[in-house]
Design a protein around this motif. Structure first.
Motif, PDB file in Angstrom:
ATOM      1  N   HIS A  24       0.809  -1.216   0.000  1.00  0.00           N
ATOM      2  CA  HIS A  24       0.000   0.000   0.000  1.00  0.00           C
ATOM      3  C   HIS A  24       0.850   1.277   0.000  1.00  0.00           C
ATOM      4  N   PHE A  25       1.856   1.311   0.854  1.00  0.00           N
ATOM      5  CA  PHE A  25       2.605   2.564   1.023  1.00  0.00           C
ATOM      6  C   PHE A  25       3.854   2.673   0.141  1.00  0.00           C
ATOM      7  N   LEU A  26       4.402   1.519  -0.276  1.00  0.00           N
ATOM      8  CA  LEU A  26       5.662   1.585  -1.033  1.00  0.00           C
ATOM      9  C   LEU A  26       5.504   1.196  -2.498  1.00  0.00           C
ATOM     10  N   HIS A  27       4.912   0.043  -2.734  1.00  0.00           N
ATOM     11  CA  HIS A  27       4.855  -0.467  -4.109  1.00  0.00           C
ATOM     12  C   HIS A  27       3.515  -0.092  -4.715  1.00  0.00           C
ATOM     13  N   ASN A  28       3.282   1.191  -4.820  1.00  0.00           N
ATOM     14  CA  ASN A  28       1.991   1.689  -5.244  1.00  0.00           C
ATOM     15  C   ASN A  28       2.240   2.836  -6.219  1.00  0.00           C
ATOM     16  N   THR A  29       1.169   3.436  -6.740  1.00  0.00           N
ATOM     17  CA  THR A  29       1.336   4.546  -7.684  1.00  0.00           C
ATOM     18  C   THR A  29       2.253   5.622  -7.096  1.00  0.00           C
ATOM     19  N   TYR A  30       2.009   5.969  -5.844  1.00  0.00           N
ATOM     20  CA  TYR A  30       2.856   6.944  -5.149  1.00  0.00           C
ATOM     21  C   TYR A  30       3.524   6.251  -3.976  1.00  0.00           C
ATOM     22  N   ARG A  31       4.757   6.651  -3.705  1.00  0.00           N
ATOM     23  CA  ARG A  31       5.517   6.061  -2.615  1.00  0.00           C
ATOM     24  C   ARG A  31       5.454   7.003  -1.420  1.00  0.00           C
ATOM     25  N   ASP A  32       5.254   6.434  -0.265  1.00  0.00           N
ATOM     26  CA  ASP A  32       5.193   7.227   0.953  1.00  0.00           C
ATOM     27  C   ASP A  32       6.589   7.285   1.565  1.00  0.00           C
ATOM     28  N   GLU A  33       7.226   8.446   1.476  1.00  0.00           N
ATOM     29  CA  GLU A  33       8.625   8.568   1.907  1.00  0.00           C
ATOM     30  C   GLU A  33       8.799   8.394   3.418  1.00  0.00           C
ATOM     31  N   TYR A  34       7.759   8.726   4.157  1.00  0.00           N
ATOM     32  CA  TYR A  34       7.864   8.637   5.630  1.00  0.00           C
ATOM     33  C   TYR A  34       7.860   7.174   6.055  1.00  0.00           C
ATOM     34  N   TYR A  35       6.919   6.429   5.486  1.00  0.00           N
ATOM     35  CA  TYR A  35       6.858   4.991   5.744  1.00  0.00           C
ATOM     36  C   TYR A  35       8.160   4.350   5.277  1.00  0.00           C
ATOM     37  N   ALA A  36       8.613   4.758   4.086  1.00  0.00           N
ATOM     38  CA  ALA A  36       9.820   4.162   3.500  1.00  0.00           C
ATOM     39  C   ALA A  36      11.015   4.339   4.440  1.00  0.00           C
ATOM     40  N   GLU A  37      11.122   5.529   4.993  1.00  0.00           N
ATOM     41  CA  GLU A  37      12.257   5.815   5.869  1.00  0.00           C
ATOM     42  C   GLU A  37      12.247   4.925   7.107  1.00  0.00           C
ATOM     43  N   ARG A  38      11.071   4.764   7.703  1.00  0.00           N
ATOM     44  CA  ARG A  38      10.982   3.896   8.892  1.00  0.00           C
ATOM     45  C   ARG A  38      11.187   2.427   8.508  1.00  0.00           C
ATOM     46  N   ARG A  39      10.647   2.066   7.354  1.00  0.00           N
ATOM     47  CA  ARG A  39      10.711   0.669   6.911  1.00  0.00           C
ATOM     48  C   ARG A  39      12.161   0.227   6.693  1.00  0.00           C
ATOM     49  N   GLU A  40      12.942   1.128   6.100  1.00  0.00           N
ATOM     50  CA  GLU A  40      14.342   0.778   5.810  1.00  0.00           C
ATOM     51  C   GLU A  40      15.140   0.536   7.078  1.00  0.00           C
ATOM     52  N   LYS A  41      14.680   1.096   8.181  1.00  0.00           N
ATOM     53  CA  LYS A  41      15.422   0.992   9.439  1.00  0.00           C
ATOM     54  C   LYS A  41      14.990  -0.189  10.293  1.00  0.00           C
ATOM     55  N   LEU A  42      14.052  -0.980   9.790  1.00  0.00           N
ATOM     56  CA  LEU A  42      13.533  -2.091  10.601  1.00  0.00           C
ATOM     57  C   LEU A  42      14.396  -3.334  10.485  1.00  0.00           C
ATOM     58  N   PHE A  43      14.583  -3.997  11.623  1.00  0.00           N
ATOM     59  CA  PHE A  43      15.232  -5.303  11.663  1.00  0.00           C
ATOM     60  C   PHE A  43      14.269  -6.216  12.415  1.00  0.00           C
ATOM     61  N   LEU A  44      13.837  -7.288  11.758  1.00  0.00           N
ATOM     62  CA  LEU A  44      12.773  -8.094  12.361  1.00  0.00           C
ATOM     63  C   LEU A  44      13.270  -9.445  12.860  1.00  0.00           C
ATOM     64  N   VAL A  45      13.033  -9.698  14.146  1.00  0.00           N
ATOM     65  CA  VAL A  45      13.327 -11.008  14.723  1.00  0.00           C
ATOM     66  C   VAL A  45      11.993 -11.726  14.907  1.00  0.00           C
ATOM     67  N   GLY A  46      11.683 -12.628  14.001  1.00  0.00           N
ATOM     68  CA  GLY A  46      10.417 -13.351  14.070  1.00  0.00           C
ATOM     69  C   GLY A  46      10.491 -14.503  15.058  1.00  0.00           C
ATOM     70  N   VAL A  47       9.326 -14.914  15.552  1.00  0.00           N
ATOM     71  CA  VAL A  47       9.244 -16.108  16.394  1.00  0.00           C
ATOM     72  C   VAL A  47       8.099 -16.968  15.866  1.00  0.00           C
ATOM     73  N   ASN A  48       8.373 -18.221  15.620  1.00  0.00           N
ATOM     74  CA  ASN A  48       7.277 -19.117  15.237  1.00  0.00           C
ATOM     75  C   ASN A  48       6.406 -19.376  16.457  1.00  0.00           C
ATOM     76  N   CYS A  49       5.111 -19.288  16.268  1.00  0.00           N
ATOM     77  CA  CYS A  49       4.203 -19.445  17.406  1.00  0.00           C
ATOM     78  C   CYS A  49       4.269 -20.867  17.966  1.00  0.00           C
ATOM     79  N   SER A  50       4.259 -20.939  19.299  1.00  0.00           N
ATOM     80  CA  SER A  50       4.230 -22.258  19.945  1.00  0.00           C
ATOM     81  C   SER A  50       2.893 -22.422  20.655  1.00  0.00           C
ATOM     82  N   HIS A  51       2.044 -21.453  20.448  1.00  0.00           N
ATOM     83  CA  HIS A  51       0.753 -21.429  21.122  1.00  0.00           C
ATOM     84  C   HIS A  51      -0.119 -20.533  20.278  1.00  0.00           C
ATOM     85  N   CYS A  52      -1.394 -20.858  20.086  1.00  0.00           N
ATOM     86  CA  CYS A  52      -2.248 -19.872  19.438  1.00  0.00           C
ATOM     87  C   CYS A  52      -3.487 -19.629  20.274  1.00  0.00           C
ATOM     88  N   ALA A  53      -4.044 -18.435  20.086  1.00  0.00           N
ATOM     89  CA  ALA A  53      -5.235 -18.074  20.852  1.00  0.00           C
ATOM     90  C   ALA A  53      -6.468 -18.628  20.140  1.00  0.00           C
TER      91      ALA A  53
END
Ligand code: FAD
Ligand code: SF4
Ligand code: SF4
Ligand code: FES
Lengths: 278, 371
Positions: B132-161
């Motif tokens: 929605h914010f990046l790969h779209n007709t217009y690019r959202d520079e604010y989102y892009a700036e925050r997005r580039e700075k993200l480092f994600l440590v995922g965890v596979n769920c061992s429990h679900c609600a």
């Protein structure tokens, strides 16, 4: 971050100002940065976001251009447009644009052109009417139908008289709440004009602008008259905050009116126009 | 398949130190006011320990299981979204000078941010927001700036609600990509693997050993059993297009009698993108800021155009929310706008169950209890 940031306005200056009626005004404006002025182009039916310093932004159709000047006609209806009315020649504003998809004027070449508008002003079609008149020989017949509540609601009546003199052009006006039968005017809604309109139903493009109910009513009438739904175009209006497809306010079903519209072909919006709430 | 390492529980703090030394602000889950909240952490000692949660329509309850695990719960009210699509963002500042207006873009000033403990649903939602914010007709520079700075440590769920249904939307519970590092939590520690170059660099600083085949089997068994245990299921995508043929269904009216139009669902939904723009003139009159803030289609002014509110009542707003998520989103972005996190149901004060209502409208015959 300045380059290509679709959110940042450019400065414009008001070069001419006309008070059309007590609450309608026209600005002719120019970019103060000549580089931007040079690179700016638009299509008829597109709009700009006009920014009033310290108050906010509003989407406004591009009425026409007069050399390097852009023309916007605005009705004062609320917070931003009321305050904007106070601006004078020499005052500055912000502008981002142009945005959206305009009218299919290229595809319409060689065909009869019908404009149907209702309500006050109907800025989105004026620039296209002028364009077609300017290239009169490239199009077939031209029919302009406008309906208002009262005759005095119509902006630029003298303009219609002028258009009446353009070759191969028919001007039809209707007033739904008027009691007096003025010359050149019909009493009733836009539907009363269709019987009088003279155009080739098999080879025309119809451009409609007005409230949702009027547009879908007009489209259905035209389809009953055997106009191909694909040749009917509407200009939609929805709340707009960003104009670039991000804020979600202008969504009409799956369409973002700001970037996928505001002009749609009837089949693109037909289904949801039947329902309230989209 | 990148190599899978084993990181003993006692060494998890090394990951914090590495991230912190590399200049990351470390964000992760923490128990706060009775819920799990993603917030900046001073150390991994702040992570939940032995906490599990129970979620149901309108209800979120934590309990202590007494175990050692940090991630034995499903999700809280938010995870990644506020860190990349900020709830308020200055778009520009303008000042009035002798040479006219000077527009200055807002500076997100986003620090490098590592978020630990993100789930499959969160990563799927981020991918949707990227569309929605990046790969779209217009690019959202604010989102892009925050997005580039993200480092994600995922965890596979061992429990679900009980409210989770990511398996049926195809978004989880297993994380397949979109992470920098991925953890599987076992009793004795974590399996860890890298999904990016930066992730590899970071794993290499940790005192890991090679994961044993026993541990790999255990992790696999764990994620499979979570998937199998998910009992809430969203109907197949094909059925949701049917919502658009049900616009006059009386169930919308019935939901509207319960719905408070509070917008909680849109606020917790990790894919909702709506916002409004607001102007804030400075008191000295010499400058003004223009910012955006999250908005909701449940607000009256969301659909306001002069003289009319297009969605004038709760029925039309709830219908907008559900038809957008499940039907019109598909035309916009080639998939539904729901990743099965269940948050809208859990955080609904009127206990409206999103999956159940969708099923009642498009496939009532599929409800077991036939109500
Ligand atoms: C594509 C397009 C072209 C338009 N062209 C013109 C034009 O040429 N001339 C003209 O006078 N008006 C035009 N309008 C309508 C104009 O944008 C609204 O009258 C204006 O936004 C009202 O703002 P306000 O702050 O004065 O009113 P308020 O009632 O105070 O409105 C508050 C806010 O709601 C939003 N809003 C309200 N009404 C509308 C609306 N109709 N459309 C979009 N957003 C709205 C705006 O963000 C506005 O700032 C156009 C609208 C659209 C969508
Ligand atoms: S619609 Fe509900 S379940 Fe789906 S992603 Fe949004 S909050 Fe989660
Ligand atoms: S329209 Fe409603 S459901 Fe869709 S993104 Fe906006 S707030 Fe979310
Ligand atoms: S005006 Fe913001 S998405 Fe169209």
């Amino acid at each position: 971050m300045t380059t290509n940031n679709c959110y940042i306005p450019h400065e414009v200056e008001i070069v001419e100002r006309v008070q059309e009626t007590p609450d309608v005004y026209t600005f002719k404006i120019k970019f103060t940065d000549p580089e931007i002025a040079k690179s700016y182009t638009f299509k008829h039916g597109q709009f700009n976001m006009l920014y009033l310093y310290g108050v906010g932004e509003v989407p406004i159709s591009i009425m026409s251009n007069d050399g390097e000047l852009l023309v916007h006609t605005i009705r004062a209806v609320g917070r931003v447009t009321n305050a904007m009315m106070g601006l004078q020649v020499g005052d500055k504003m912000g502008l981002r644009g142009p945005f959206g998809r305009g009218w299919p004027l290229d595809e319409a070449k060689g065909k009869d052109i019908v404009f149907v508008t209702a309500g006050l002003g109907c800025a989105p079609v004026v620039s296209s009417i002028r364009y077609v008149i300017g290239k009169r020989e490239e199009y077939g017949k031209l029919v302009i139908m406008q309906s208002v509540k009262h005759r005095h609601d119509v902006l630029w009546e003298p303009q219609y008289d002028e258009w009446r003199r353009v070759p191969n052009t028919q001007i039809l006006l209707a007033a739904s709440r008027e009691k007096t039968q003025w010359p050149q005017w019909e009493l009733g809604r836009v539907a009363v004009l269709f019987d009088k309109a003279d155009y080739d139903k098999d080879n025309c493009v119809v451009m409609v602008c007005g409230p949702d109910a009027m547009m879908s009513g007009t489209a259905r009438t035209l389809i009953d008259l055997n106009v191909d739904p694909k040749n009917i175009y509407l200009s939609m209006e929805r709340n707009m905050q960003c104009a670039v497809g991000h804020c979600g306010h202008c969504q009409f079903g799956s369409q973002f009116v700001c970037k996928d519209g505001p002009v749609f072909s009837y089949p693109e919006v037909e289904e949801l126009l039947r329902h309230r709430g989209f | 398949m990148p190599a899978t390492h084993f990181l003993p529980r006692s060494s998890l703090s090394q990951l914090y130190d590495t991230l912190s030394n590399k200049g990351y602000r470390v964000v992760g889950p923490k128990v706060d006011l009775g819920a799990i909240t993603y917030t900046e952490l001073g150390s991994f000692d702040e992570l939940p320990v032995g906490v599990q949660e129970k979620q149901a329509p309108g209800s979120y309850q934590l309990s202590h299981t007494g175990g050692v695990r940090n991630f034995s719960w499903a999700n809280g009210h938010s995870a990644i979204k506020p860190y990349v699509y900020a709830s308020t963002e200055t778009l520009w500042q303008v000042s009035e000078t002798d040479n006219g207006f000077v527009f200055k873009p807002g500076e997100p000033n986003a620090p490098l941010t590592a978020i630990i403990g993100v789930r499959a649903c969160d990563i799927a939602a981020l991918r949707i927001q990227d569309q929605h914010f990046l790969h779209n007709t217009y690019r959202d520079e604010y989102y892009a700036e925050r997005r580039e700075k993200l480092f994600l440590v995922g965890v596979n769920c061992s429990h679900c609600a009980d409210t989770c249904f990511c398996e049926s939307t195809g978004d989880g519970p297993e994380i397949l990509d979109g992470y920098d590092l991925l953890l599987d939590e076992l009793e004795e520690g974590f399996l860890i693997r890298a999904g990016s170059d930066e992730g590899t660099t970071i794993v290499n600083t940790l005192a890991t050993t090679e994961a044993s085949s026993l541990q790999l089997d255990e992790a696999e068994r764990q994620i499979k059993s979570v998937a199998a245990s998910q009992s809430t299921k969203l109907l197949h995508e094909d059925l949701h297009a049917k919502l658009l043929t049900q616009l006059d269904n009386p169930i919308w009216d019935e939901i509207a009698e319960r719905c408070l139009s509070c917008g909680n669902c849109t606020a917790v939904c990790p894919t909702c993108f709506c916002h409004r723009e607001v102007e804030k003139p400075e008191l000295d009159g010499k400058s003004s800021s223009h910012y955006r803030e999250w908005d909701s289609c449940f607000n009256q002014d969301h659909s306001y155009i002069v003289g009319e509110v297009v969605r004038e009542n709760t029925k039309l707003r709830y219908r907008q929310w559900m038809t957008h998520k499940l039907a019109t989103w598909v035309e916009q972005y080639d998939r539904i706008g729901c990743v099965g996190c269940g948050r809208c149901t859990t955080w609904c004060p009127a206990q409206i169950d999103f999956v159940r209502e969708a099923t009642r409208i498009v496939g009532p015959e599929l409800l077991d209890d036939n109500q």
